[in-house]
Design an enzyme around this catalytic site. Sequence first.
Site, mmCIF file in Angstrom:
data_model
loop_
_atom_site.group_PDB
_atom_site.id
_atom_site.type_symbol
_atom_site.label_atom_id
_atom_site.label_comp_id
_atom_site.label_asym_id
_atom_site.label_seq_id
_atom_site.Cartn_x
_atom_site.Cartn_y
_atom_site.Cartn_z
ATOM 1 N N HIS A 42 0.834 -1.203 0.000
ATOM 2 C CA HIS A 42 0.000 0.000 0.000
ATOM 3 C C HIS A 42 0.869 1.253 0.000
ATOM 4 C CE1 HIS A 42 -2.161 3.161 2.376
ATOM 5 N NE2 HIS A 42 -3.101 2.899 1.488
ATOM 6 N N GLU B 159 2.170 1.819 -3.453
ATOM 7 C CA GLU B 159 1.119 2.387 -4.307
ATOM 8 C C GLU B 159 1.062 3.910 -4.157
ATOM 9 O OE1 GLU B 159 -3.043 3.814 -3.562
ATOM 10 O OE2 GLU B 159 -2.986 1.699 -2.963
ATOM 11 N N HIS B 160 1.112 4.385 -2.919
ATOM 12 C CA HIS B 160 1.078 5.832 -2.663
ATOM 13 C C HIS B 160 2.262 6.535 -3.313
ATOM 14 C CE1 HIS B 160 -1.912 7.012 0.634
ATOM 15 N NE2 HIS B 160 -2.263 5.798 0.244
#
Length: 431
Positions: free
Chosen positions: A67, A70-71
């Site tokens: 995650h 992804e950011h």
Amino acid sequence: MEKINYPGLNETLYKETLPNGLNVILLPKLGFNKTYGLFTTNYGSIDNRFVPLGEHEIVEVPDGIAHFLEHKMFEKEDGDVFQQFGAQGASANAFTSFTRTSYLFSSTTQINENITTLLDFVQAPYFTEETVEKEKGIIGQEIQMYQDDANWRLFFGIIGNLYPTHPLHIDIAGTIESIADITAEDLYLCYRTFYHPSNMNLLVVGNMEPETMMAHIRHNQANKSFPDATLIEREFPEVTTADIIKKASINMPVNRSKVIVGLKGTKSLPTEGFELLRYQTAVNLLLQLLFGDTSSNREIMYNEGLIDDSFGYDFSLDRGYYFADFGGDSKEPERLVEKIRDILLTATSSSEITEPKLRLLKKKMLGKYLQSLNSLEYIANRFSQMQFGDATLFDMAEVIESITLDDIYKAIDHFIQEDALSEFYMYPEDH
């Protein structure tokens, strides 16, 4: 380029695996104004133990790193990718699940330019220790926000009961403690391993000419170099019914008690794609028969005051796991659990499971499915979520039609096991 016709749905799918291993799927939807692009890697929050590309030993990375990655992909040395998409008339987004990370855009103009931007920014990582440290505060706030969300905590409460030794039970964003350990070097390590084109797929659905679009994508990828593809080795703990925590609870600032019952899948699943899709559909129909809006079970629970409109159920099946969950708000959560358990464990003799009721639910499911095919977002997201070999979203009509009462009873026998049940309660703080 392979062309697959679905005459019953008036759809044609185009597929090609490029020399670098990237799997490209094109679905022309003439008459639609919008085009939707989805670039997905087979990498999610549970993939925290693996052999890095070019190495031989298993490493373990901090929870939440998929995650976090992804950011960080949207931030480049020369600015923010969102601004570039916006200048090209597109809206962009991304999301991380337990098993996948997807980057997407939707636009009515400059489709080739937006496809290029999508491919280029995902295939050109840029991380520095300074930008990584800055992101920790932002993601930390996101983690805290979800920790304050009662329904999110309820869901992860039951996953924690069902999979206490598996990374599935860890929040997709990780914890504030785990993300504190993430470094730029960690991000590059995960990126090199999981963002290889051979572990990714690109889906474009909307108003396009497929030959022209595929040529554009081929040209973009041919101008880039990648290491040779290797099989990714991931490591997961063995999970058994003995691991299941049968009962747990927490207190939160909620007005009414909440409860969720989990049922863990413990037996091997079909390996052939079409049969796996049939199994998933059979279980979904089984749960609708037992707990759906038209079931007398639901009506009885509602009339007895055990449930309200918050009651729901879901079946999750993905790479390496499958489970169902049932629950919501209740003034008598313990009695609701007893009722849910009874409905599940006596399903074989349930009066809810009849040929006329199954036929009706199949028609309802088919109608909802056909209606959903008018949504480009639905098509794109469902394609990215389905891990069923050669079976695709467009096989669903045939699959739904093929389910029989015998399939429902086989699903009961295969899936519903008393020792695979668990319950998780959330009580008001003054309870």
